[in-house]
Each structure stands twice: as C-alpha cells, then as structure tokens.
Design an enzyme around this catalytic site. Structure first.
Site, PDB file in Angstrom:
ATOM      1  N   SER A 140       0.765  -1.283   0.069  1.00  0.00           N
ATOM      2  CA  SER A 140       0.092   0.089   0.063  1.00  0.00           C
ATOM      3  C   SER A 140       0.911   1.056   0.014  1.00  0.00           C
ATOM      4  O   SER A 140       2.251   1.237   0.236  1.00  0.00           O
ATOM      5  CB  SER A 140      -0.868   0.024   1.397  1.00  0.00           C
ATOM      6  N   TYR A 153      -2.091  -0.678  10.547  1.00  0.00           N
ATOM      7  CA  TYR A 153      -2.234  -0.861   9.001  1.00  0.00           C
ATOM      8  C   TYR A 153      -0.750  -0.324   8.626  1.00  0.00           C
ATOM      9  O   TYR A 153      -0.062  -1.250   7.750  1.00  0.00           O
ATOM     10  CB  TYR A 153      -3.240  -0.056   8.587  1.00  0.00           C
TER      11      TYR A 153
END
Ligand SMILES: NC(=O)c1ccc[n+]([C@@H]2O[C@H](COP(=O)([O-])OP(=O)(O)OC[C@H]3O[C@@H](n4cnc5c(N)ncnc54)[C@H](OP(=O)(O)O)[C@@H]3O)[C@@H](O)[C@H]2O)c1
Length: 281
Positions: A140, A153
């Site tokens: 990501s 995350y």
C-alpha cells in the site's frame, strides 16, 4: 500453451476478486482462496459474465490458520505448477496508538504480515524447484508513507515491504520474482467493512477524539474521488505476465508523487504538510 496457475488470497471481494478475473482473462487458472466460501457469488457471477468460470477454482483459506495453510499445500501438490501467488488478504486497523490494545496490533499482523509469510512459505517449495514464479505482495502507499490514526495498518505494510525486499534477494538466484504492488486509495470494502477502528478513539472523552474526527472527515471528503479497483487488478495481471518484474509498482493518483515528496523533503517540512492537510478544519 502450457497452463499457468495463480493462487490469490482474499478473493471474496475487492482487489482479490477482480485480480482473479483479470488473470483468468489472460489465460491463468486461478486458485481463488477466501476464508468464507459462502462469499463466492461476487467473484463467480463476474466470472460467468466474462465466460471464464471454468478457469476458477474456489478454495477455502484463512491466512491466519496454520491448518488452513496446510490444506492449501495439499491442494497445490495436485497442480502441475504454481506460477503466481498474490498475497492480497488484508484489513486496515485504525485508531490512535496509545488506545489500541496490543491484541489489535497482533491481529493486524496475524493477517497482513504473518498471513502473507505463511502462505508464501507454502508456495515457495513449488516455485523454487520449478526455478520460476512470481509472488506479488499487495502492500500500500501506507507501506511507504505512514499517516496518523492508521498505525497498525501502516506498521503491517511497512513490515510486508521489508520482508519482501529480503525475500526478493533470497529468491532471485532461484528465478522466483518478488514484487510489491502499492495502491493508493481505491473503492473497495477496506474503508468500510475492512477498516477496524479501535473503539476508544471513537469515544468522545478520548483525548484523540477530535483528531480522529478530523482524519475521518478528511477521508470522507476524499472517498468520492477514490479510483476504481479494476486499475489495480489490471496492473497485477500485467505484472504476472512480465518475465523480469521490478520490485515496486506504486499505483494510483498521486502515489508516486507522495513517495517522492517524502524522500525529497526534510522530515520537519513533510510532517508540517501532513498535519496541516489532515487537521486544517
Ligand atoms: N482499497 C484500497 O484503497 C487499498 C489500498 C492499498 C492497499 N490495499 C490492500 O489491498 C488488499 C485487498 O483489500 P481490498 O481493498 O480489496 O479490501 P476488501 O474488499 O475488504 O478485501 C479484503 C479481502 O481480504 C480478506 N481477508 C481478510 N482477512 C482474511 C483472512 N484472515 N484470511 C483470508 N482472507 C482474509 C477479506 O475476506 P472477508 O470477505 O472474509 O472479510 C477480503 O476478501 C489488502 O491487503 C489491502 O490492505 C487496499
């Protein structure tokens, strides 16, 4: 032409389902794994529409379960080859660090990091002995640039990045390529069902509550501009076809720019820009 096989995790929705379709469209046979096979309809309805349902086998896999990974290994032994693995399963843990129970961090790492490692370990013996294969780890922008309110995350994706760099160098002599696909913000379930905000940061008496609200406001304001996930699925399919893929593929509006800016600017300037952008209202 010899059949090629791709294993993809987290195919019940989002990128996973779309990548299964895109890879099947270019000729791959897909072992489309999901932890709850009752959720196969989204993938299989799309596959039927495209006329590629015969190329997709649904297989139950919870990436946090060692038994489930053992069963995957058994299934893979029946295949003539394992050509591509896409480690896609994941979710986004959110909240402010002080208030996030350690177990929530552990859960985040169990799926995004140890899940990726466990499934890769199951596939590596096949690829190593074939001396061929491509492993695409879905990282990501959060694996390159960390924002406040998203530390579980970001930490998990930074871990995936570091692990993948090591693995890439380990597997190069065996002809196995390790790739990081780094999407920005796309319209999938990760921002709703896949986002797990720690309860405390959502309570009004939390010292972080006003900051959490501003971050949420920023995300809500930008959500309509998130891009279509098919872009990422097509990118994964094109990487799967490359003989010598690169290590990193940032994908999405402004992703490369953010990565460049973070490395060019002094940290103090960078943090001013980030905090001003997030907390300006
Ligand atoms: N969308 C974005 O903007 C974005 C940006 C950058 C990176 N990513 C990454 O892209 C990947 C896919 O996410 P998405 O955006 O497509 O969101 P999504 O639609 O929520 O898909 C997540 C998938 O992961 C599965 N999953 C979660 N935990 C699992 C487990 N323990 N075992 C097996 N499967 C599990 C989910 O299954 P269930 O249906 O059973 O929950 C679902 O199939 C994630 O790694 C995410 O971090 C997304």
């Amino acid at each position: 032409m010899k059949h090629r096989y791709a294993v993809i995790t987290g195919c019940s929705s989002g990128f996973g389902a779309l990548m299964a379709i895109e890879l099947a469209k270019i000729g791959f046979h897909i072992i489309a794994t999901m932890r709850n096979t009752k959720k196969r309809a989204f993938l299989m309805d799309n596959a039927k529409r495209e006329g590629i349902q015969e190329q997709i086998t649904i297989h139950e896999l919870d990436v946090t379960s060692s038994n489930s990974i053992e069963e995957l290994k058994f299934h893979l032994k029946q295949l003539p080859s394992v050509d591509v693995l896409i480690n896609n399963a994941g979710f986004a843990g959110a909240g402010f660090a002080e208030e996030i129970p350690l177990d929530e961090y552990r859960r985040q790492f169990e799926t995004n990091v140890f899940g990726t490692i466990g499934v890769t370990q199951a596939v590596l013996p096949f690829m190593r002995t074939q001396r061929k294969g491509t492993i695409i780890n879905i990282s990501s922008i959060s694996g390159r640039v960390a924002f406040p309110g998203l530390s579980p995350y970001a930490a998990s994706k930074f871990a995936v990045e570091g692990w993948s760099e090591s693995l890439r160098l380990e597997m190069k002599p065996f002809g196995v390529h390790v790739v990081l696909l780094e999407p920005g913000s796309f319209k999938t379930g990760i921002w709703t069902t896949g986002k797990q905000v720690t309860e405390k940061s959502l309570e009004k008496d939390s010292p972080y509550y006003p900051y959490m609200l501003k971050i949420q406001g920023y995300l809500d304001k930008n959500a309509p501009f998130y891009e279509e996930p098919i872009i990422v699925a097509k990118k994964a399919a094109s990487i799967a076809m490359e003989d010598e893929p690169s290590l990193r593929y940032p994908v999405g509006k402004g992703v490369q720019t953010k990565i460049n800016l973070k490395s060019l600017l002094r940290w103090k300037t960078w943090e001013k820009v980030i905090l001003k952008t997030l907390y300006k209202n």
